[in-house]
Design an enzyme around this catalytic site. Structure first.
Site, PDB file in Angstrom:
ATOM      1  CE  LYS A 112      -4.245  -2.029   1.525  1.00 40.94           C
ATOM      2  NZ  LYS A 112      -5.301  -2.161   2.483  1.00 40.94           N
ATOM      3  CE  LYS A 197      -7.004  -8.223  -0.648  1.00 40.56           C
ATOM      4  NZ  LYS A 197      -7.080  -7.691   0.711  1.00 40.56           N
ATOM      5  CE  LYS A 200     -13.570  -3.770   2.409  1.00 38.32           C
ATOM      6  NZ  LYS A 200     -12.286  -3.557   3.089  1.00 38.32           N
TER       7      LYS A 200
HETATM    8  N1  AQP Z   1     -10.050 -11.365  -1.895  1.00 38.52           N
HETATM    9  C1  AQP Z   1     -10.283 -11.846  -0.690  1.00 38.52           C
HETATM   10  N2  AQP Z   1     -10.417 -13.179  -0.516  1.00 38.52           N
HETATM   11  C2  AQP Z   1     -10.685 -13.702   0.718  1.00 38.52           C
HETATM   12  N3  AQP Z   1     -10.825 -12.942   1.827  1.00 38.52           N
HETATM   13  C3  AQP Z   1     -10.708 -11.617   1.695  1.00 38.52           C
HETATM   14  N4  AQP Z   1     -10.801 -10.607   2.570  1.00 38.52           N
HETATM   15  C4  AQP Z   1     -10.592  -9.429   1.935  1.00 38.52           C
HETATM   16  N5  AQP Z   1     -10.380  -9.647   0.615  1.00 38.52           N
HETATM   17  C5  AQP Z   1     -10.428 -10.996   0.444  1.00 38.52           C
HETATM   18  C6  AQP Z   1     -11.103 -10.779   3.984  1.00 38.52           C
HETATM   19  O1  AQP Z   1     -12.200  -9.941   4.314  1.00 38.52           O
HETATM   20  C7  AQP Z   1     -12.032  -9.463   5.643  1.00 38.52           C
HETATM   21  C8  AQP Z   1     -12.167  -7.962   5.689  1.00 38.52           C
HETATM   22  O2  AQP Z   1     -11.208  -7.402   4.825  1.00 38.52           O
HETATM   23  P1  AQP Z   1     -10.606  -5.967   5.030  1.00 38.52           P
HETATM   24  O3  AQP Z   1     -11.694  -5.009   5.061  1.00 38.52           O
HETATM   25  O4  AQP Z   1      -9.691  -5.966   6.190  1.00 38.52           O
HETATM   26  O5  AQP Z   1      -9.653  -5.821   3.825  1.00 38.52           O
HETATM   27  P2  AQP Z   1      -9.823  -5.761   2.249  1.00 38.52           P
HETATM   28  O6  AQP Z   1     -11.162  -6.096   1.779  1.00 38.52           O
HETATM   29  O7  AQP Z   1      -8.687  -6.522   1.765  1.00 38.52           O
HETATM   30  O8  AQP Z   1      -9.749  -4.239   1.988  1.00 38.52           O
HETATM   31  P3  AQP Z   1      -8.642  -3.213   1.771  1.00 38.52           P
HETATM   32  O9  AQP Z   1      -7.382  -3.620   2.425  1.00 38.52           O
HETATM   33  O10 AQP Z   1      -9.262  -1.918   2.121  1.00 38.52           O
HETATM   34  O11 AQP Z   1      -8.534  -3.212   0.324  1.00 38.52           O
HETATM   35  P4  AQP Z   1      -7.481  -3.758  -0.620  1.00 38.52           P
HETATM   36  O12 AQP Z   1      -7.078  -5.115  -0.218  1.00 38.52           O
HETATM   37  O13 AQP Z   1      -8.270  -3.606  -1.820  1.00 38.52           O
HETATM   38  O14 AQP Z   1      -6.364  -2.774  -0.564  1.00 38.52           O
HETATM   39  C9  AQP Z   1     -10.652  -9.912   6.123  1.00 38.52           C
HETATM   40  O15 AQP Z   1     -10.815 -11.070   6.926  1.00 38.52           O
HETATM   41  C10 AQP Z   1      -9.956 -10.258   4.846  1.00 38.52           C
HETATM   42  O16 AQP Z   1      -8.980 -11.271   5.054  1.00 38.52           O
END
Ligand code: AQP
Length: 332
Positions: A112, A197, A200
């Site tokens: 990030k 991955k 969101k």
């Molecule tokens: N792709 C995924 N596959 C399986 N589990 C996932 N989780 C998130 N993405 C996947 C699980 O969902 C829970 C909550 O996630 P989060 O809100 O902590 O994190 P996120 O969705 O990964 O959101 P970010 O970090 O805001 O966004 P990105 O990753 O897009 O940068 C957790 O239990 C997570 O493991």
């Protein structure tokens, strides 16, 4: 009784990855078998560039989706992190037992911070210290288990290290928790980039199925999923990640093993069609319930108010004990 804590960040609209990797199990298993707390971790959403009004909107939406997915406030506690001051209070103490080196080793920090630099933004200090806040989220409740997707297991490992270190230096205060990743769909991948991955907060949305996507959008995204030029369907996560991702999603929807599913398909087209149908059906009841809840804002407010009160009552004694143990003078 086993205690469970898990959370979700309001950094974007919830995805199929969040649902299959985390929320579905909270609903189907965790809230029934343990004393469970589920939290919209809004403070974590401030670690990257954010729009205040959007974070507020997404926090409300995330809480509503958790209820729509089936979390029952009579069985578990649903609340918003910033409503319970103990998280931030404990986070500072954990920063005092963590080292800068272990924070910098976190993969999410590397990814990030790199993403922020690439888009010309500065890297917020809270992005580096965020694992201490996540550790506080978990340790404040003396949680035994943390049901998370694969991407969060490193942070839970760090939480364990901090708990052990604190207990050794200052006396037994925290329960040492463990991560419990799901058996299937621990990492749902982006449909357009099966090496990444499904996240969101990603900008490119064509490969992300959001929980509130219309059935047509879900079908379009899955039908356009990137696969490969090999004929037939086989389950080979290393060699054929796009096909494997679809098989894992379908497996999570049907309960059948991905390898067994692969044998029943001759081409990726039909696999995509069946996966799209399965996902649309899986999300249909959640979407209907979310629409009902949207018409009753008072109910959500009430659930979050009561949830925060319950969470506060659980967290305060542990956080107070940590303050005393580390050497702070209690207020007279
Ligand atoms: N792709 C995924 N596959 C399986 N589990 C996932 N989780 C998130 N993405 C996947 C699980 O969902 C829970 C909550 O996630 P989060 O809100 O902590 O994190 P996120 O969705 O990964 O959101 P970010 O970090 O805001 O966004 P990105 O990753 O897009 O940068 C957790 O239990 C997570 O493991």
């Amino acid at each position: 009784m086993t205690r469970i804590f898990s959370g979700i960040k309001p950094t974007g609209h919830l995805t199929l990855g969040n649902y299959l990797g985390a929320v579905r199990r909270w609903v189907a298993e965790d809230q029934h078998r343990a004393e469970a707390l589920f939290c919209v971790v809004d403070l974590h959403a401030l670690t990257v560039e954010h729009d205040p009004a959007r974070v507020r909107r997404l926090s409300r939406q995330a809480a509503s989706l958790l209820l729509a997915a089936g979390l029952d406030p009579r069985l578990c506690t649903v609340f918003v992190q910033s409503h319970v001051d103990e998280h931030a209070r404990l986070s500072y103490l954990l920063e005092c037992v963590a080292t800068d080196g272990e924070m910098r080793r976190m993969i999410q920090y590397k990814e990030k911070s790199e993403r922020a630099r690439r888009s010309g933004q500065s890297v917020r200090l809270s992005l580096l210290t965020y694992p201490a806040l996540m550790a506080a989220d978990i340790l404040a409740y003396r949680a035994d288990e943390v049901p998370v997707g694969d991407d969060q297991t490193q942070h839970v490992e760090l939480t364990r290290d901090l708990a052990v270190r604190f207990n050794q230096k200052y006396g037994a205060t925290f329960v040492v928790p463990r991560a419990t990743p799901p058996a299937v769909a621990a990492r749902v991948m982006d449909l357009q980039d099966p090496a990444a991955k499904m996240g969101k907060s990603h900008d490119a949305t064509a490969g992300i199925v959001y929980l509130l996507d219309e059935p047509e959008a879900i079908t379009r995204k899955i039908m356009r999923a990137v696969t490969d030029s090999e004929p037939g369907v086989s389950y080979d996560p290393e060699g054929r990640p796009g096909v494997a991702n679809l098989l894992e999603i379908l497996s999570a929807c049907t309960g059948k093993e991905p390898a067994a599913l692969a044998e029943s398909y001759e081409g990726a087209g039909v696999l995509k069609r069946d996966t799209a149908e399965a996902v649309v059906e899986l999300l249909r009841p959640l979407q209907a319930r979310h629409a009902e809840l949207a018409a009753d804002a008072g109910y959500l407010e009430e659930v979050l108010h009561e949830g925060a009160a319950r969470a506060r009552a659980l967290a305060r004694p542990t956080v107070d004990a940590a303050y005393r143990a580390i050497g702070l003078l209690p207020p007279q």
